[in-house]
Scaffold this active site. Structure first.
Site, PDB file in Angstrom:
ATOM      1  N   HIS A  99       0.851  -1.201   0.000  1.00 22.03           N
ATOM      2  CA  HIS A  99       0.000   0.000   0.000  1.00 22.03           C
ATOM      3  C   HIS A  99       0.887   1.252   0.000  1.00 22.03           C
ATOM      4  O   HIS A  99       1.927   1.272   0.668  1.00 22.03           O
ATOM      5  CB  HIS A  99      -0.910  -0.019   1.236  1.00 22.03           C
ATOM      6  CG  HIS A  99      -2.070   0.926   1.103  1.00 22.03           C
ATOM      7  ND1 HIS A  99      -1.912   2.290   1.097  1.00 22.03           N
ATOM      8  CD2 HIS A  99      -3.399   0.703   0.936  1.00 22.03           C
ATOM      9  CE1 HIS A  99      -3.101   2.872   0.944  1.00 22.03           C
ATOM     10  NE2 HIS A  99      -4.014   1.925   0.842  1.00 22.03           N
ATOM     11  N   GLU A 148      -3.839   1.551  -7.395  1.00 18.84           N
ATOM     12  CA  GLU A 148      -4.356   2.655  -6.584  1.00 18.84           C
ATOM     13  C   GLU A 148      -3.506   3.901  -6.808  1.00 18.84           C
ATOM     14  O   GLU A 148      -2.466   4.068  -6.165  1.00 18.84           O
ATOM     15  CB  GLU A 148      -4.284   2.302  -5.097  1.00 18.84           C
ATOM     16  CG  GLU A 148      -5.150   1.149  -4.676  1.00 18.84           C
ATOM     17  CD  GLU A 148      -5.523   1.253  -3.198  1.00 18.84           C
ATOM     18  OE1 GLU A 148      -6.708   1.151  -2.909  1.00 18.84           O
ATOM     19  OE2 GLU A 148      -4.638   1.462  -2.364  1.00 18.84           O
TER      20      GLU A 148
HETATM   21  P1  PGA Z   1      -9.918   5.253  -0.289  1.00 16.51           P
HETATM   22  O1  PGA Z   1      -8.667   4.349   0.023  1.00 16.51           O
HETATM   23  O2  PGA Z   1     -11.028   4.343  -0.769  1.00 16.51           O
HETATM   24  O3  PGA Z   1     -10.226   5.920   1.027  1.00 16.51           O
HETATM   25  O4  PGA Z   1      -9.516   6.223  -1.345  1.00 16.51           O
HETATM   26  C1  PGA Z   1      -8.319   3.273  -0.752  1.00 16.51           C
HETATM   27  C2  PGA Z   1      -7.215   2.544  -0.039  1.00 16.51           C
HETATM   28  O5  PGA Z   1      -6.269   3.202   0.391  1.00 16.51           O
HETATM   29  O6  PGA Z   1      -7.268   1.349   0.146  1.00 16.51           O
END
Ligand code: PGA
Length: 222
Positions: A99, A148
């Site tokens: 992450h 992401e």
């Molecule tokens: P968010 O986060 O949905 O709050 O944008 C996604 C994540 O970091 O897993």
């Protein structure tokens, strides 16, 4: 065909009492009409809540699996403060690795992430490997990726489904990847625009999953 994978990342939120309340509300996922066919749901709570979630889910027979948000880069041993893969496997089937919040706040490097991947597989945990763009290094053994983009995380400003789909396609073409999820400001309103894309096979939901009713809607609409 793989099931649509919906992963909820509760991040560093929820005390034990708050988690109990969350679970009581999330239990409605079992009610008829939630549109669960061909969907797999994974909830990732903090380490302190893994046991509570795992017991509650089996006692109430909820159609949900558990994931951890992190994993030690070391096997069991004299590593004070670490939670290792073998311990996590008691409660969870999945683990998030890479992450951006860990890469940035805890200086996690490609080398460290590859050690975490190795240990998760050694103990039978499925790693969900998070990348922030098409060029991140991805360990060879990884089968599930979550794309992401940093600008989209917690910002209320998601990527466009078209761009996410394009990035997913590029990642697939370079790696031996089965499933690519999209993460970053996913809500019940926009989820379908992502899961409707050919190269996207699920979503990773952060902030919106803190509200169990909203998470149920996301799952239903996905
Ligand atoms: P968010 O986060 O949905 O709050 O944008 C996604 C994540 O970091 O897993």
């Amino acid at each position: 065909m793989n099931k649509l994978l919906i992963v909820a990342n509760l991040k560093s939120y929820k005390t034990e009492n708050e988690a109990k309340e969350w679970l009581e509300n999330f239990k409605k996922i079992k009610e008829p009409g939630q549109n669960l066919e061909n969907k797999e749901i994974v909830i990732c709570p903090s380490f302190t809540l893994l046991s509570l979630f795992s017991l509650y889910i089996s006692d109430n027979n909820l159609p949900v699996k558990i994931g951890a948000q992190n994993i030690s880069p070391f096997d069991e041993g004299a590593y004070t403060g670490e939670v290792n893969a073998k311990q996590i496997k008691d409660f969870a089937d999945f683990v998030l690795i890479g992450h951006s919040e860990r890469r940035n706040n805890f200086n996690e490097t490609d080398d460290l992430l590859s050690k975490k991947t190795e240990l998760s597989l050694k103990y039978g945990l499925t790693p969900i490997f998070l990348v922030q763009g098409k060029d991140n290094l991805i360990p060879q053994e990884i089968k599930i990726i979550a794309y992401e983009p940093i600008f989209a995380i917690g910002s209320g400003n998601p990527d466009t489904p078209e761009n996410a789909n394009q990035i997913a396609s590029l990642i697939k073409s370079k790696n031996n990847i089965y499933q690519i999820l999209y993460g970053g400001s996913v809500t019940s309103e926009n989820v379908k625009s992502f899961t409707g894309m050919v190269n996207i096979s699920g979503v990773l939901v952060g902030g919106a999953s803190l509200d169990p009713e909203e998470l149920i809607k996301i799952i239903k609409n996905a």
